[in-house]
Design a protein around this motif. Structure first.
Motif, PDB file in Angstrom:
ATOM      1  N   VAL A 275       0.902  -1.050   0.048  1.00 50.62           N
ATOM      2  CA  VAL A 275       0.073  -0.010  -0.058  1.00 50.62           C
ATOM      3  C   VAL A 275       0.724   1.144  -0.031  1.00 50.62           C
ATOM      4  O   VAL A 275       1.845   1.322   0.661  1.00 50.62           O
ATOM      5  CB  VAL A 275      -1.028   0.144   1.006  1.00 50.62           C
ATOM      6  CG1 VAL A 275      -1.600   1.358   1.228  1.00 50.62           C
ATOM      7  CG2 VAL A 275      -1.868  -1.126   1.208  1.00 50.62           C
ATOM      8  N   VAL A 276       0.445   2.133  -0.922  1.00 51.94           N
ATOM      9  CA  VAL A 276       0.988   3.448  -1.147  1.00 51.94           C
ATOM     10  C   VAL A 276       0.338   4.445  -0.276  1.00 51.94           C
ATOM     11  O   VAL A 276      -0.976   4.791  -0.853  1.00 51.94           O
ATOM     12  CB  VAL A 276       1.699   3.885  -2.474  1.00 51.94           C
ATOM     13  CG1 VAL A 276       1.971   5.338  -2.561  1.00 51.94           C
ATOM     14  CG2 VAL A 276       2.793   3.017  -3.177  1.00 51.94           C
ATOM     15  N   ASP A 277       0.707   5.017   0.744  1.00 51.42           N
ATOM     16  CA  ASP A 277      -0.173   6.152   1.356  1.00 51.42           C
ATOM     17  C   ASP A 277       0.426   7.272   1.156  1.00 51.42           C
ATOM     18  O   ASP A 277       1.425   7.866   1.490  1.00 51.42           O
ATOM     19  CB  ASP A 277       0.060   5.769   3.035  1.00 51.42           C
ATOM     20  CG  ASP A 277      -1.068   6.397   3.631  1.00 51.42           C
ATOM     21  OD1 ASP A 277      -1.658   7.561   3.144  1.00 51.42           O
ATOM     22  OD2 ASP A 277      -1.207   6.457   4.908  1.00 51.42           O
ATOM     23  N   ILE A 278      -0.391   7.914   0.360  1.00 51.13           N
ATOM     24  CA  ILE A 278      -0.174   9.376  -0.139  1.00 51.13           C
ATOM     25  C   ILE A 278      -0.138  10.648   0.866  1.00 51.13           C
ATOM     26  O   ILE A 278      -1.478  10.511   1.501  1.00 51.13           O
ATOM     27  CB  ILE A 278      -0.699   9.904  -1.474  1.00 51.13           C
ATOM     28  CG1 ILE A 278      -0.187   9.022  -2.751  1.00 51.13           C
ATOM     29  CG2 ILE A 278      -0.354  11.449  -1.766  1.00 51.13           C
ATOM     30  CD1 ILE A 278      -1.263   9.092  -3.681  1.00 51.13           C
ATOM     31  N   TYR A 279       0.608  10.923   1.611  1.00 51.50           N
ATOM     32  CA  TYR A 279       0.725  11.974   2.666  1.00 51.50           C
ATOM     33  C   TYR A 279       0.461  13.408   2.227  1.00 51.50           C
ATOM     34  O   TYR A 279      -0.297  14.030   2.962  1.00 51.50           O
ATOM     35  CB  TYR A 279       1.985  11.937   3.485  1.00 51.50           C
ATOM     36  CG  TYR A 279       1.724  10.721   4.476  1.00 51.50           C
ATOM     37  CD1 TYR A 279       1.877  10.961   5.960  1.00 51.50           C
ATOM     38  CD2 TYR A 279       2.023   9.467   4.105  1.00 51.50           C
ATOM     39  CE1 TYR A 279       1.753   9.899   6.886  1.00 51.50           C
ATOM     40  CE2 TYR A 279       1.894   8.358   4.857  1.00 51.50           C
ATOM     41  CZ  TYR A 279       1.928   8.585   6.307  1.00 51.50           C
ATOM     42  OH  TYR A 279       1.829   7.660   6.984  1.00 51.50           O
ATOM     43  N   ARG A 280       0.953  13.948   1.151  1.00 57.37           N
ATOM     44  CA  ARG A 280       0.875  15.158   0.736  1.00 57.37           C
ATOM     45  C   ARG A 280       1.125  15.248  -0.593  1.00 57.37           C
ATOM     46  O   ARG A 280       1.906  14.658  -1.335  1.00 57.37           O
ATOM     47  CB  ARG A 280       1.698  16.113   1.367  1.00 57.37           C
ATOM     48  CG  ARG A 280       3.006  16.083   1.172  1.00 57.37           C
ATOM     49  CD  ARG A 280       4.053  16.788   2.202  1.00 57.37           C
ATOM     50  NE  ARG A 280       4.670  16.001   3.337  1.00 57.37           N
ATOM     51  CZ  ARG A 280       4.528  16.430   4.525  1.00 57.37           C
ATOM     52  NH1 ARG A 280       4.625  17.665   4.848  1.00 57.37           N
ATOM     53  NH2 ARG A 280       4.996  15.560   5.484  1.00 57.37           N
ATOM     54  N   LEU A 281       0.116  16.141  -1.565  1.00 57.16           N
ATOM     55  CA  LEU A 281       0.461  16.581  -2.762  1.00 57.16           C
ATOM     56  C   LEU A 281       0.237  18.042  -2.926  1.00 57.16           C
ATOM     57  O   LEU A 281      -0.958  18.519  -2.696  1.00 57.16           O
ATOM     58  CB  LEU A 281      -0.580  15.668  -3.709  1.00 57.16           C
ATOM     59  CG  LEU A 281      -0.404  16.154  -5.332  1.00 57.16           C
ATOM     60  CD1 LEU A 281       1.109  16.188  -5.771  1.00 57.16           C
ATOM     61  CD2 LEU A 281      -1.313  15.253  -6.171  1.00 57.16           C
ATOM     62  N   VAL A 282       1.319  18.834  -2.960  1.00 56.96           N
ATOM     63  CA  VAL A 282       1.215  20.381  -3.160  1.00 56.96           C
ATOM     64  C   VAL A 282       1.754  20.817  -4.239  1.00 56.96           C
ATOM     65  O   VAL A 282       2.694  20.502  -4.783  1.00 56.96           O
ATOM     66  CB  VAL A 282       1.915  20.853  -1.755  1.00 56.96           C
ATOM     67  CG1 VAL A 282       0.760  20.559  -0.431  1.00 56.96           C
ATOM     68  CG2 VAL A 282       3.254  20.210  -1.590  1.00 56.96           C
ATOM     69  N   VAL A 283       1.228  21.913  -4.687  1.00 58.43           N
ATOM     70  CA  VAL A 283       1.739  22.504  -6.037  1.00 58.43           C
ATOM     71  C   VAL A 283       1.713  24.247  -5.518  1.00 58.43           C
ATOM     72  O   VAL A 283       1.013  24.586  -4.875  1.00 58.43           O
ATOM     73  CB  VAL A 283       0.990  22.338  -7.133  1.00 58.43           C
ATOM     74  CG1 VAL A 283       1.186  23.074  -8.184  1.00 58.43           C
ATOM     75  CG2 VAL A 283       0.651  21.102  -7.493  1.00 58.43           C
TER      76      VAL A 283
ATOM     77  N   VAL B 251      -5.332   7.788  -0.294  1.00 59.59           N
ATOM     78  CA  VAL B 251      -4.788   9.395  -0.144  1.00 59.59           C
ATOM     79  C   VAL B 251      -6.082   9.847   0.742  1.00 59.59           C
ATOM     80  O   VAL B 251      -7.347   9.292   0.686  1.00 59.59           O
ATOM     81  CB  VAL B 251      -4.743  10.100  -1.245  1.00 59.59           C
ATOM     82  CG1 VAL B 251      -5.838  10.282  -2.094  1.00 59.59           C
ATOM     83  CG2 VAL B 251      -4.015  11.453  -1.023  1.00 59.59           C
ATOM     84  N   SER B 252      -5.890  10.749   1.448  1.00 57.71           N
ATOM     85  CA  SER B 252      -6.993  11.568   2.096  1.00 57.71           C
ATOM     86  C   SER B 252      -7.052  13.206   1.967  1.00 57.71           C
ATOM     87  O   SER B 252      -5.920  13.614   1.618  1.00 57.71           O
ATOM     88  CB  SER B 252      -6.992  11.598   3.863  1.00 57.71           C
ATOM     89  OG  SER B 252      -7.437  10.257   4.192  1.00 57.71           O
ATOM     90  N   THR B 253      -8.073  13.826   1.422  1.00 55.27           N
ATOM     91  CA  THR B 253      -8.327  15.224   1.235  1.00 55.27           C
ATOM     92  C   THR B 253      -9.433  15.544   1.802  1.00 55.27           C
ATOM     93  O   THR B 253     -10.563  15.015   2.152  1.00 55.27           O
ATOM     94  CB  THR B 253      -8.200  15.445  -0.144  1.00 55.27           C
ATOM     95  OG1 THR B 253      -7.966  16.794  -0.456  1.00 55.27           O
ATOM     96  CG2 THR B 253      -9.514  14.882  -1.064  1.00 55.27           C
ATOM     97  N   GLY B 254      -9.432  16.920   1.922  1.00 61.23           N
ATOM     98  CA  GLY B 254     -10.764  17.634   2.290  1.00 61.23           C
ATOM     99  C   GLY B 254     -11.928  17.250   1.289  1.00 61.23           C
ATOM    100  O   GLY B 254     -11.760  17.486   0.200  1.00 61.23           O
ATOM    101  N   SER B 255     -13.058  17.049   1.551  1.00 62.37           N
ATOM    102  CA  SER B 255     -14.195  16.760   0.844  1.00 62.37           C
ATOM    103  C   SER B 255     -14.630  17.827   0.154  1.00 62.37           C
ATOM    104  O   SER B 255     -15.146  17.641  -0.879  1.00 62.37           O
ATOM    105  CB  SER B 255     -15.506  15.995   1.407  1.00 62.37           C
ATOM    106  OG  SER B 255     -15.782  16.961   2.396  1.00 62.37           O
ATOM    107  N   ALA B 256     -14.409  19.056   0.611  1.00 63.51           N
ATOM    108  CA  ALA B 256     -14.755  20.160  -0.274  1.00 63.51           C
ATOM    109  C   ALA B 256     -13.531  20.675  -0.981  1.00 63.51           C
ATOM    110  O   ALA B 256     -13.623  21.640  -1.634  1.00 63.51           O
ATOM    111  CB  ALA B 256     -15.044  21.313   0.954  1.00 63.51           C
ATOM    112  N   ASN B 257     -12.496  20.202  -1.105  1.00 62.84           N
ATOM    113  CA  ASN B 257     -11.352  20.379  -2.044  1.00 62.84           C
ATOM    114  C   ASN B 257     -11.653  19.821  -3.493  1.00 62.84           C
ATOM    115  O   ASN B 257     -11.223  18.499  -3.721  1.00 62.84           O
ATOM    116  CB  ASN B 257     -10.264  19.872  -1.543  1.00 62.84           C
ATOM    117  CG  ASN B 257      -8.872  20.323  -2.197  1.00 62.84           C
ATOM    118  OD1 ASN B 257      -9.001  20.806  -3.246  1.00 62.84           O
ATOM    119  ND2 ASN B 257      -7.564  20.252  -1.728  1.00 62.84           N
ATOM    120  N   LYS B 258     -12.647  20.297  -4.064  1.00 65.52           N
ATOM    121  CA  LYS B 258     -12.992  20.134  -5.457  1.00 65.52           C
ATOM    122  C   LYS B 258     -11.811  19.868  -6.506  1.00 65.52           C
ATOM    123  O   LYS B 258     -11.790  18.863  -7.130  1.00 65.52           O
ATOM    124  CB  LYS B 258     -14.049  20.855  -5.865  1.00 65.52           C
ATOM    125  CG  LYS B 258     -15.105  20.958  -5.136  1.00 65.52           C
ATOM    126  CD  LYS B 258     -15.812  19.931  -4.745  1.00 65.52           C
ATOM    127  CE  LYS B 258     -16.957  20.194  -3.946  1.00 65.52           C
ATOM    128  NZ  LYS B 258     -17.662  19.077  -3.480  1.00 65.52           N
TER     129      LYS B 258
END
Length: 148
Positions: A73-81, A109-116
């Protein structure tokens, strides 16, 4: 070009911190939640992280993805630009590179549900929605997964 970052190097950790703070400030505005842990992350915490960091650069660092590989399992912790590079495909390039590099794994991966924008990016790659967690009153994060 995508390449592995030496996040233990203070100068590189500082660049990671600058990009993630700018990116997470935008996410905080989108989801209405300003206590995203990475907004307060110190350079030293980045340097001491056990995550693997990849960067995308064209003359300067434009985006970062980090992950941990545990079993299959690859758990993505952050993806930022960096916000000045939004809508240029930087996030897609980073995620595409990781998906190809770790082709035999499951990804979460987890992200804010409002982060469209983030939701659209992950769904574009075939991620499916999973568990929803309330992280603060009225603020929800959603876990997404991709089985390869």
């Amino acid at each position: 070009m995508v390449y592995q970052l030496d996040h233990q190097n203070r100068s590189i950790a500082k660049k990671i911190q600058q990009i993630q703070q700018a990116a997470y400030r935008v996410e905080a505005e989108l989801i209405g939640f300003y206590k995203i842990p990475q907004l307060a992350e110190t350079i030293e915490e980045i340097q001491n992280s056990t995550e693997t960091f990849l960067g995308y650069s064209e003359e300067q660092l434009q985006g970062v993805i980090s992950y941990k590989l545990e079993e299959d399992v690859v758990d993505i912790y952050r993806l930022v630009v960096d916000p000045i590079h939004f809508r240029k495909g930087v996030g897609k390039k980073l995620l595409n590179y990781l998906l190809k590099k770790q082709y035999a794994c499951d990804f979460i991966v987890s992200t804010g549900s409002a982060n469209k924008p983030a939701m659209a990016l992950y769904k574009w790659f075939g991620f499916q929605e999973g568990a929803v967690v309330e992280v603060a009153p009225g603020i929800y994060c959603i876990q997404l997964h991709l089985r390869k």
